[in-house]
Scaffold this active site. Sequence first.
Site, short mmCIF file in Angstrom:
data_model
loop_
_atom_site.label_atom_id
_atom_site.label_comp_id
_atom_site.label_asym_id
_atom_site.label_seq_id
_atom_site.Cartn_x
_atom_site.Cartn_y
_atom_site.Cartn_z
N TYR A 1 0.47 8.71 1.15
CA TYR A 1 -0.26 7.49 1.55
C TYR A 1 -0.25 7.35 3.07
O TYR A 1 -1.29 7.11 3.70
CB TYR A 1 0.40 6.27 0.89
N ASN B 1 4.77 -5.36 6.86
CA ASN B 1 4.77 -5.71 5.43
C ASN B 1 4.14 -7.08 5.24
O ASN B 1 4.78 -8.11 5.52
CB ASN B 1 6.21 -5.69 4.88
#
Length: 315
Positions: free
Chosen positions: A150, A179
């Site tokens: 990814y 995040n």
Amino acid sequence: MKALVTGGAGFIGSHLVDRLLAEGNSVDVVDNFSTGSLSNLSQARIDYPHQVRIADIDIRSEEFPLHIARAKPEVIFHMAAQADVRVSIERPVFDAGINILGTVNLLEGARIAKVRKIVYAASGGTLYGDVANEKLPISESEPQRPLSQYGVSKKVALDYFGAYKALYGIEFSALALANVYGPRQDPHGEAGVVAIFAGNLIKKTPCIIFGDGSQTRDFVFVDDVVDAFSKAATRGDGEVINIGTGVETSVNQLYEAICKVCNVTTPASYQPARQGELERSCLNPRKAKKYLNWKSWTAIGDGVSQVVNHLASSK
Ligand SMILES: NC(=O)c1ccc[n+]([C@@H]2O[C@H](COP(=O)([O-])OP(=O)(O)OC[C@H]3O[C@@H](n4cnc5c(N)ncnc54)[C@H](O)[C@@H]3O)[C@@H](O)[C@H]2O)c1
């Protein structure tokens, strides 16, 4: 401005659509609804029925560049992705098909439609790989050494943006996100732990912490993140820019913050750390201040309480 948002039915994309509409822009959403959902756009459709158009299109399809050519957006916000690290490890070809080939397909559409700029959701949490503690918070000058499929597929897109800028003058900004957490978040995403803990604690179900809970992340609230995207439509040309708080929050601190909001004192149960997980992660937001005049403002306690309220009201 006429904007096109890929992945506009997803977690971050739908908040961005809300923001762009509230600013008076007209918005074309492209999404294949693989992880996103129409319900994330329900308020946008009620409030702005004439300003938002939604197309069920896969970014890998032949139809997609033609759709861009018809829509003729000034700016494309590219949020659509296979965004789950674990899926990328299990299905790397699938991951690369969406994140790399889907992005090239988008760039071809942008070239035909003479799009002015692309603002891309890069992954600050995976772009730099395992960085020595003394280099935290991570600056954009740090070498890019992603350690998952990814991370690689999201990084490769950056080189394509550079090439299309050089060849065809299509501008770009790549926002390397920490995040991201907030309402509408899928528990499987990069900051899914917030949604998992909040969902469990609302139901009074015990939570599991992998490792001793001292591992840290840079949790940045979704409203703050979409503010950076909005600003990047006209600033930060040609730059990779970290979008984070610059503050490390441990998983234990996060758990305590969510317990406080949910008014519970249940201790978490601890299980062995998962292989390959970074011990510490945090992005330096100084460049975002300089190029975008952006800084995060939502404190973790305020952000998690919005997640808890959202989950409690949508039960
Ligand atoms: N959530 C985070 O913490 C985080 C951190 C760093 C980067 N990002 C990036 O931000 C972007 C948005 O992430 P998110 O957390 O909102 O994830 P999400 O899964 O909620 O959003 C992705 C959206 O893209 C759509 N999509 C997926 N494949 C598609 C395809 N082939 N064609 C058309 N649409 C497709 C999905 O249906 C979904 O609506 C992604 O590019 C992700 O890599 C997210």
